[in-house]
Scaffold this motif. Structure first.
Motif, PDB file in Angstrom:
ATOM      1  N   THR A 117      68.875  27.033 116.928  1.00 46.90           N
ATOM      2  CA  THR A 117      69.657  27.929 117.775  1.00 46.90           C
ATOM      3  C   THR A 117      69.098  27.915 119.193  1.00 46.90           C
ATOM      4  O   THR A 117      67.983  27.470 119.422  1.00 46.90           O
ATOM      5  CB  THR A 117      69.596  29.366 117.219  1.00 46.90           C
ATOM      6  OG1 THR A 117      68.247  29.650 116.903  1.00 46.90           O
ATOM      7  CG2 THR A 117      70.447  29.482 115.988  1.00 46.90           C
ATOM      8  N   SER A 118      69.864  28.446 120.094  1.00 43.98           N
ATOM      9  CA  SER A 118      69.544  28.271 121.508  1.00 43.98           C
ATOM     10  C   SER A 118      68.195  28.842 121.956  1.00 43.98           C
ATOM     11  O   SER A 118      67.464  28.144 122.648  1.00 43.98           O
ATOM     12  CB  SER A 118      70.671  28.837 122.350  1.00 43.98           C
ATOM     13  OG  SER A 118      70.899  30.188 122.004  1.00 43.98           O
ATOM     14  N   PRO A 119      67.823  30.082 121.615  1.00 46.33           N
ATOM     15  CA  PRO A 119      66.566  30.580 122.189  1.00 46.33           C
ATOM     16  C   PRO A 119      65.345  29.864 121.626  1.00 46.33           C
ATOM     17  O   PRO A 119      64.267  29.951 122.179  1.00 46.33           O
ATOM     18  CB  PRO A 119      66.541  32.061 121.802  1.00 46.33           C
ATOM     19  CG  PRO A 119      67.809  32.337 121.103  1.00 46.33           C
ATOM     20  CD  PRO A 119      68.434  31.050 120.725  1.00 46.33           C
TER      21      PRO A 119
ATOM     22  N   VAL B  58      68.045  35.447 112.696  1.00 46.01           N
ATOM     23  CA  VAL B  58      68.906  35.146 113.843  1.00 46.01           C
ATOM     24  C   VAL B  58      70.060  36.143 113.912  1.00 46.01           C
ATOM     25  O   VAL B  58      70.471  36.577 114.999  1.00 46.01           O
ATOM     26  CB  VAL B  58      69.427  33.695 113.744  1.00 46.01           C
ATOM     27  CG1 VAL B  58      70.416  33.409 114.862  1.00 46.01           C
ATOM     28  CG2 VAL B  58      68.266  32.716 113.813  1.00 46.01           C
TER      29      VAL B  58
ATOM     30  N   ASP C 167      68.789  40.060 118.763  1.00 47.03           N
ATOM     31  CA  ASP C 167      69.474  39.469 119.911  1.00 47.03           C
ATOM     32  C   ASP C 167      68.595  38.379 120.520  1.00 47.03           C
ATOM     33  O   ASP C 167      67.466  38.151 120.082  1.00 47.03           O
ATOM     34  CB  ASP C 167      69.865  40.552 120.934  1.00 47.03           C
ATOM     35  CG  ASP C 167      68.644  41.242 121.522  1.00 47.03           C
ATOM     36  OD1 ASP C 167      67.594  40.589 121.667  1.00 47.03           O
ATOM     37  OD2 ASP C 167      68.735  42.448 121.835  1.00 47.03           O
ATOM     38  N   ASP C 168      69.118  37.708 121.538  1.00 46.71           N
ATOM     39  CA  ASP C 168      68.429  36.539 122.079  1.00 46.71           C
ATOM     40  C   ASP C 168      67.043  36.871 122.622  1.00 46.71           C
ATOM     41  O   ASP C 168      66.085  36.141 122.403  1.00 46.71           O
ATOM     42  CB  ASP C 168      69.273  35.888 123.180  1.00 46.71           C
ATOM     43  CG  ASP C 168      70.303  34.946 122.594  1.00 46.71           C
ATOM     44  OD1 ASP C 168      70.413  34.925 121.347  1.00 46.71           O
ATOM     45  OD2 ASP C 168      70.978  34.253 123.362  1.00 46.71           O
TER      46      ASP C 168
ATOM     47  N   ARG D  68      63.504  35.385 121.333  1.00 43.80           N
ATOM     48  CA  ARG D  68      62.542  34.725 122.199  1.00 43.80           C
ATOM     49  C   ARG D  68      61.152  35.327 122.018  1.00 43.80           C
ATOM     50  O   ARG D  68      60.155  34.614 122.025  1.00 43.80           O
ATOM     51  CB  ARG D  68      62.975  34.822 123.666  1.00 43.80           C
ATOM     52  CG  ARG D  68      63.686  33.572 124.162  1.00 43.80           C
ATOM     53  CD  ARG D  68      63.814  33.595 125.668  1.00 43.80           C
ATOM     54  NE  ARG D  68      64.707  34.648 126.110  1.00 43.80           N
ATOM     55  CZ  ARG D  68      66.035  34.535 126.160  1.00 43.80           C
ATOM     56  NH1 ARG D  68      66.596  33.412 125.824  1.00 43.80           N
ATOM     57  NH2 ARG D  68      66.779  35.540 126.558  1.00 43.80           N
TER      58      ARG D  68
END
Lengths: 122, 313
Positions: free
Chosen positions: B135-137, B168, B172-173, B177
């Motif tokens: 996933t993105s982060p 996930v 939240d993002d 992180r």
């Protein structure tokens, strides 16, 4: 040349997709797009057997089958990660350990009340 | 000279086996400076082992010479003893050898066992995780399909960082992180190596409550240290709150809790982490940190000097 790990995964995918046990030549045909030699398929299969992911029967030629489904392997891994083994944290560093229901309530209250009162004593 | 040295080492070993670890695990300053506290714990462990084995050796080899290096040399070169060798000398020698072999042997065994378990986990992960599911982060982490919110890393030559799909979904993002930064801190600072001797010695010395205490304290301190490192790398309005919220979300999600009674092992450690994030105490002053580090150094120097100094004077 694809890495061995990637080949292992491809072989497992085919075995999981198959209806029943599969022989090595059949497996090579199912992986035809990769143009593998039969010996390579055998190498990958024996590695997977060593790792305990694949079993074979006594038919001639031998036919291979997955020992468990992907979901079962995932569950096996998670039960160890979530387990309380004494040396678990030395094996892998988990973000937070498991806590009891009471403590979860207390932690939520702590987070919610952080703006008014933060002075944590003990 | 020699009996006094053995006695001093034995006293030091007794202090390190009980009152010192008890005081250190009760103290409140370690959570203000996990690094200094981790140094202290490593020193306690090393000095404890050194002094108990040293005390036994010094006593056991007393008939062979006036100082440990000299007596050791005479013993190794099969010099005849200068004084009559009694039964208790043999007992002390044997105990020293057994204890040293046990502590080192269990350490090696733990290392082998954890390495093997890690390899097994890595194999399972490579099998179970679909590639390209990151996933993105956390671009380089693996995504494990499971409803429980779990994040962990497997240290080693090829470290792996794993997030569950439940994690996930729950965070939240910014929180994700924070979790990734925390896990990456474990990997970068090799926290598993700090913990390993304490895991080993708890297994080797089940009768010693200090071994338990030391293990739990070190385990909790590396978590705090990883939190601190994660905070330093996080951007955003309130990283402390973000990380605390991530912790609470991770323990509160489905499958995050265990039935009461099954735990008590980690009891309170998570709460301490959340509290020190939400209401940070002043970091330890320079003098305080200096004092802790000096104490750790002194703890290591004391048995070393007791063992070697009689040879020099």
């Amino acid at each position: 040349m694809a890495s061995l790990g990637e080949l292992e995964r491809a072989v497992m995918e085919r075995l999981w997709a198959a209806d029943g046990p599969v022989s090595a030549p059949e497996l090579r045909d199912r992986l035809a797009d990769r143009g593998l030699a039969l010996t390579t398929v055998h190498t990958v299969l024996s590695r997977l057997e060593q790792k305990g992911f694949v079993v074979h029967d006594e038919a001639r030629p031998r036919r291979f089958a997955p020992r468990a489904t992907r979901e079962e392997h995932a569950a096996e891994l998670m039960s160890e990660v979530l387990g309380q083994a004494a040396d678990r944290q030395a094996v892998l560093a988990r973000f937070v350990g498991s806590v009891g229901d009471d403590e979860v309530r207390m932690l939520r209250a702590l987070l919610a009340g952080a703006d008014q009162d933060g002075a944590g004593t003990r | 000279m020699l009996p006094a040295t053995a006695l001093a080492l034995a006293v030091l070993a007794a202090l390190l086996a009980w009152p010192v670890p008890a005081a250190l695990s009760r103290a409140r300053w370690p959570r203000r400076d996990p690094v200094a506290a981790l140094v202290c714990w490593q020193a306690v462990g090393l000095a404890g082992g050194l002094s108990i084995i040293g005390a036994l050796l010094v006593h056991g080899l007393a008939p062979w010479g006036d100082s440990l290096p000299e007596a050791w040399w005479h013993w190794v070169t099969r010099h005849p003893a200068e004084q009559p060798v009694r039964g208790d000398h043999w007992v002390a020698q044997t105990l020293a050898a057994v204890l040293a072999a046990e502590l080192l042997g269990v350490l090696v065994l733990s290392w082998v066992r954890t390495t093997r378990t890690r390899r097994r986990h890595r194999e399972l992960l490579e099998l179970v995780v679909r590639p390209g599911a990151a996933t993105s982060p956390a671009a380089d982490s693996l995504l494990l399909e499971h409803p429980a919110p779990v994040a962990f890393c497997i240290p080693g030559a090829r470290p792996l960082l794993v997030l569950s799909s439940g994690m996930v979904a729950e965070l939240d993002d910014a929180q994700l992180r924070a979790v990734v930064a925390h896990e990456r801190a474990h990997l970068r600072e090799r926290h598993h190596l700090l913990l390993l001797p304490f895991v080993a010695w708890r297994a080797a010395l089940p009768v010693l409550p200090a071994a338990d205490r030391a293990h739990d304290a070190v385990r909790d301190l590396v978590e705090m240290r990883a939190d601190d490192v994660a905070l330093a790398s996080l951007t955003g309005p309130d990283p402390r709150r973000t990380l605390a919220a991530a912790i609470v979300a991770a323990v509160g999600g489905p499958g995050g809790t265990v039935p009461a009674g099954a735990l008590a092992v980690t009891g309170g450690a998570v709460a301490v982490r959340v509290r020190r994030l939400l209401a940070p105490a002043e970091p330890l002053s320079r003098a305080g940190r200096g004092g802790a580090l000096c104490g750790a150094t002194a703890l290591l120097l004391l048995p070393t000097l007791l063992l070697l100094l009689p040879a020099l004077v």
